[in-house]
Design an enzyme around this catalytic site. Sequence first.
Site, PDB file in Angstrom:
ATOM      1  N   TRP A 152      17.501 -31.208   5.148  1.00 44.43           N
ATOM      2  CA  TRP A 152      16.691 -31.554   3.842  1.00 44.43           C
ATOM      3  C   TRP A 152      16.237 -30.280   3.334  1.00 44.43           C
ATOM      4  CZ3 TRP A 152      12.977 -28.364   5.225  1.00 44.43           C
ATOM      5  CH2 TRP A 152      12.620 -27.882   6.484  1.00 44.43           C
ATOM      6  N   LYS A 176      25.971 -38.136   4.747  1.00 48.40           N
ATOM      7  CA  LYS A 176      24.693 -38.822   5.460  1.00 48.40           C
ATOM      8  C   LYS A 176      23.575 -37.692   4.974  1.00 48.40           C
ATOM      9  CE  LYS A 176      22.089 -38.959   8.553  1.00 48.40           C
ATOM     10  NZ  LYS A 176      20.563 -38.890   8.391  1.00 48.40           N
ATOM     11  N   PRO A 177      22.810 -37.883   4.198  1.00 46.69           N
ATOM     12  CA  PRO A 177      21.714 -36.874   4.045  1.00 46.69           C
ATOM     13  C   PRO A 177      20.561 -37.074   5.036  1.00 46.69           C
ATOM     14  CG  PRO A 177      21.716 -38.520   2.162  1.00 46.69           C
ATOM     15  CD  PRO A 177      22.789 -39.005   3.242  1.00 46.69           C
ATOM     16  N   SER A 179      16.763 -38.117   6.134  1.00 51.09           N
ATOM     17  CA  SER A 179      16.096 -39.488   5.731  1.00 51.09           C
ATOM     18  C   SER A 179      14.787 -38.896   4.701  1.00 51.09           C
ATOM     19  CB  SER A 179      15.459 -40.199   6.742  1.00 51.09           C
ATOM     20  OG  SER A 179      16.791 -40.731   7.598  1.00 51.09           O
ATOM     21  N   GLY A 229      22.812 -28.476   9.930  1.00 48.78           N
ATOM     22  CA  GLY A 229      21.550 -28.885  10.719  1.00 48.78           C
ATOM     23  C   GLY A 229      21.329 -27.887  11.940  1.00 48.78           C
ATOM     24  N   SER A 230      20.463 -28.287  12.502  1.00 54.06           N
ATOM     25  CA  SER A 230      19.778 -27.423  13.937  1.00 54.06           C
ATOM     26  C   SER A 230      21.073 -27.193  14.739  1.00 54.06           C
ATOM     27  CB  SER A 230      18.448 -28.294  14.485  1.00 54.06           C
ATOM     28  OG  SER A 230      18.964 -29.393  14.958  1.00 54.06           O
ATOM     29  N   GLU A 251      27.427 -25.669  10.824  1.00 59.00           N
ATOM     30  CA  GLU A 251      26.519 -24.754   9.998  1.00 59.00           C
ATOM     31  C   GLU A 251      25.075 -25.024  10.687  1.00 59.00           C
ATOM     32  OE1 GLU A 251      27.389 -22.350   8.106  1.00 59.00           O
ATOM     33  OE2 GLU A 251      29.732 -23.013   7.910  1.00 59.00           O
ATOM     34  N   LEU A 252      24.755 -24.098  11.660  1.00 57.22           N
ATOM     35  CA  LEU A 252      23.405 -24.381  12.204  1.00 57.22           C
ATOM     36  C   LEU A 252      22.458 -23.161  12.010  1.00 57.22           C
ATOM     37  CD1 LEU A 252      25.444 -25.515  15.742  1.00 57.22           C
ATOM     38  CD2 LEU A 252      24.588 -26.844  13.663  1.00 57.22           C
ATOM     39  N   CYS A 285      18.341 -21.618   6.461  1.00 56.81           N
ATOM     40  CA  CYS A 285      18.725 -20.938   7.582  1.00 56.81           C
ATOM     41  C   CYS A 285      18.809 -19.531   7.600  1.00 56.81           C
ATOM     42  CB  CYS A 285      20.368 -21.544   7.611  1.00 56.81           C
ATOM     43  SG  CYS A 285      21.091 -21.385   6.017  1.00 56.81           S
ATOM     44  N   GLU A 385      14.034 -19.863  15.892  1.00 52.98           N
ATOM     45  CA  GLU A 385      13.885 -20.002  14.457  1.00 52.98           C
ATOM     46  C   GLU A 385      12.450 -20.895  13.942  1.00 52.98           C
ATOM     47  OE1 GLU A 385      16.514 -23.133  12.874  1.00 52.98           O
ATOM     48  OE2 GLU A 385      17.107 -21.813  11.092  1.00 52.98           O
TER      49      GLU A 385
HETATM   50  P1  NAD Z   1      18.784 -31.684  12.017  1.00 53.52           P
HETATM   51  O1  NAD Z   1      19.830 -31.067  12.782  1.00 53.52           O
HETATM   52  O2  NAD Z   1      17.643 -32.310  12.436  1.00 53.52           O
HETATM   53  O3  NAD Z   1      19.664 -32.664  10.835  1.00 53.52           O
HETATM   54  C1  NAD Z   1      20.398 -32.671   9.874  1.00 53.52           C
HETATM   55  C2  NAD Z   1      21.319 -33.660   9.656  1.00 53.52           C
HETATM   56  O4  NAD Z   1      21.816 -34.220  11.007  1.00 53.52           O
HETATM   57  C3  NAD Z   1      20.471 -34.780   9.215  1.00 53.52           C
HETATM   58  O5  NAD Z   1      21.072 -35.451   8.208  1.00 53.52           O
HETATM   59  C4  NAD Z   1      20.137 -35.690  10.480  1.00 53.52           C
HETATM   60  O6  NAD Z   1      19.732 -37.029  10.212  1.00 53.52           O
HETATM   61  C5  NAD Z   1      21.558 -35.578  10.902  1.00 53.52           C
HETATM   62  N1  NAD Z   1      21.450 -35.853  12.398  1.00 53.52           N
HETATM   63  C6  NAD Z   1      20.478 -35.838  13.309  1.00 53.52           C
HETATM   64  N2  NAD Z   1      21.105 -36.144  14.749  1.00 53.52           N
HETATM   65  C7  NAD Z   1      22.364 -36.500  14.465  1.00 53.52           C
HETATM   66  C8  NAD Z   1      23.462 -36.885  15.357  1.00 53.52           C
HETATM   67  N3  NAD Z   1      23.196 -37.177  16.719  1.00 53.52           N
HETATM   68  N4  NAD Z   1      24.404 -37.218  14.893  1.00 53.52           N
HETATM   69  C9  NAD Z   1      24.706 -36.941  13.559  1.00 53.52           C
HETATM   70  N5  NAD Z   1      23.821 -36.524  12.600  1.00 53.52           N
HETATM   71  C10 NAD Z   1      22.687 -36.242  13.085  1.00 53.52           C
HETATM   72  O7  NAD Z   1      18.337 -30.470  10.816  1.00 53.52           O
HETATM   73  P2  NAD Z   1      17.401 -30.359   9.661  1.00 53.52           P
HETATM   74  O8  NAD Z   1      15.958 -30.255  10.302  1.00 53.52           O
HETATM   75  O9  NAD Z   1      17.431 -31.200   8.836  1.00 53.52           O
HETATM   76  O10 NAD Z   1      17.493 -28.935   9.030  1.00 53.52           O
HETATM   77  C11 NAD Z   1      17.270 -27.742   9.398  1.00 53.52           C
HETATM   78  C12 NAD Z   1      18.154 -26.893  10.228  1.00 53.52           C
HETATM   79  O11 NAD Z   1      19.261 -26.642   9.690  1.00 53.52           O
HETATM   80  C13 NAD Z   1      17.499 -25.539  10.479  1.00 53.52           C
HETATM   81  O12 NAD Z   1      17.868 -25.129  12.072  1.00 53.52           O
HETATM   82  C14 NAD Z   1      18.533 -24.754   9.620  1.00 53.52           C
HETATM   83  O13 NAD Z   1      18.629 -23.427  10.254  1.00 53.52           O
HETATM   84  C15 NAD Z   1      19.657 -25.669   9.836  1.00 53.52           C
HETATM   85  N6  NAD Z   1      20.415 -25.036   8.698  1.00 53.52           N
HETATM   86  C16 NAD Z   1      21.595 -24.176   8.755  1.00 53.52           C
HETATM   87  C17 NAD Z   1      22.369 -23.863   7.692  1.00 53.52           C
HETATM   88  C18 NAD Z   1      23.745 -23.035   7.541  1.00 53.52           C
HETATM   89  O14 NAD Z   1      24.354 -23.073   6.882  1.00 53.52           O
HETATM   90  N7  NAD Z   1      23.904 -22.265   9.034  1.00 53.52           N
HETATM   91  C19 NAD Z   1      22.125 -24.068   6.240  1.00 53.52           C
HETATM   92  C20 NAD Z   1      20.639 -24.829   6.092  1.00 53.52           C
HETATM   93  C21 NAD Z   1      20.077 -25.262   7.176  1.00 53.52           C
END
Ligand code: NAD
Length: 482
Positions: A152, A176-177, A179, A229-230, A251-252, A285, A385
């Site tokens: 998000w 899948k963005p 929510s 994501g995370s 990309e975490l 990130c 983080e």
């Molecule tokens: P998140 O991991 O909670 O969610 C990311 C996406 O994954 C969402 O669309 C979520 O619905 C989906 N998701 C969750 N569980 C899943 C599963 N089991 N299977 C498939 N999809 C699933 O992350 P967030 O809170 O939305 O974003 C913040 C995190 O993203 C931070 O840790 C940040 O550092 C990281 N991030 C990394 C980069 C990078 O390029 N390294 C860039 C931006 C954000």
Amino acid sequence: MPGHNAFMLINGKPIYESSSKSQKPIINPATLETIGTLPEASDVEIQAALNAAGKSYQEWSNTSPARRGEMLHKAATEVRANVEAIARLLTLEQGKPLAEARGEVKAAAEALDYYAKEGQRVLGEILPTNKSDTRSLVIRQPLGVVAAFVPWNYPVSLAAWKIAPALAAGNTIIVKPASNTPLATCEFVRLLNSCLEPIGVINLLLGSGAKIGPALISSPVVQKITLTGSTETGKQIMSLAAPYLKKVSLELGGNCPIIVCRDADLEAAAQGTVYRSFRNMGQICNAINRVYVDRAVADTFLEKVLARVSKMTIGDGLRDPDVDLGPMATADGLEKTLAHLEDAVDKGATVVYGGKRPENAGPGYFFMPTVLTNVNHQMRVMTEETFGPLAPVMSFSDLDEAVALANDSPYGLVAYVYTSNLKTAFVLSERLQFGTVGINNVTGGEVAFPYGGWKESGLGVELSHHGLNEYLALKHIRITLL
Ligand code: NAD
């Protein structure tokens, strides 16, 4: 009645209501008002998206790279013509000031243009073989259907960083963005879809990652999974993909350090620190999470940081597009920031600026940019983080100590160094265990250069021609001349 309802896009058709009728509210983080609803995909929509992406793959992958490039350029033009509308949705759902939201949408268009061209430069090889009657060609081909999970914090540009290379390489995609931020992505994907043939090349599913993730990852239709994501979600996705040995790019999270050397331009270092610690309320990130400054210049540097932070403006970025900071995007994010702050203060940290809600802010998730001193590596703010507007500042005595502190993390996304010494610049960039090192700048994520995390910050890279290769498979064709 809410005004902005999110929709899935499956086989070219918008779907406002899932067959399960399950839906969630979308909240404006500046006002806490409900601005719309999001339909949550049931098995029916998930299967329909898989069918659409699977069915369109053959035609799309057989379309020439030049023709695919034309369509992606057209999509970029459409997106640019609609920057304002998409950016307003982005600010409304995510909270970042409108001026920044416009920049994010333009960056998404730039990624489409870049990969429209880069997709036409997928090179193969003809290598000498060990037999005189044999020739060997090495080519790159698309993988199939890609499942892309997007967070998000930069919902539009991070989606584009996946969609553009995946499609340019000849794959089809299901996106899948997150929510809480679907609206700008819906509009972005709708525009793309209107420029692409055949129907079904790009599909959008909404709803819980915990439901959609396993369903897409386990489907034989999906050949590639990409997540931003995370780190926790990255590990879940890797274990879901493991039984099928599917290709995964991740990309975490980051926990990014900056090292400010005694010979640094302190004004530039303070500017970079403030910009990269607090932009998008630290929800990036590559945000600076840990500030290490040479003890000899620590007081002067801190003064310069505080002079800049105290001038930052905070507000509702829809009403005041040029404000420096909006609200945080989620209640959870604000809670985590407060927990890291409390933990640090309990363990002896000093709040030298911020540490509370700004006066006269709206009811939303606002918080002041916060600077801490007297911090150490026993505190969560230095080891996890935060993903919030906290800048903890710690002193070091020599460069060996600075490098050891910076590397003392399971994360390895981005590190920053400010120095005027060429040798220090080279030696530190080589010793820092990070995928990107910025020397005298805090601006790593440019489309032509690889962006990826070391250690627990990820797997694979995005952006550049290296990012395109994540969506291609090598094939060796060996021909005997009978
Ligand atoms: P998140 O991991 O909670 O969610 C990311 C996406 O994954 C969402 O669309 C979520 O619905 C989906 N998701 C969750 N569980 C899943 C599963 N089991 N299977 C498939 N999809 C699933 O992350 P967030 O809170 O939305 O974003 C913040 C995190 O993203 C931070 O840790 C940040 O550092 C990281 N991030 C990394 C980069 C990078 O390029 N390294 C860039 C931006 C954000």
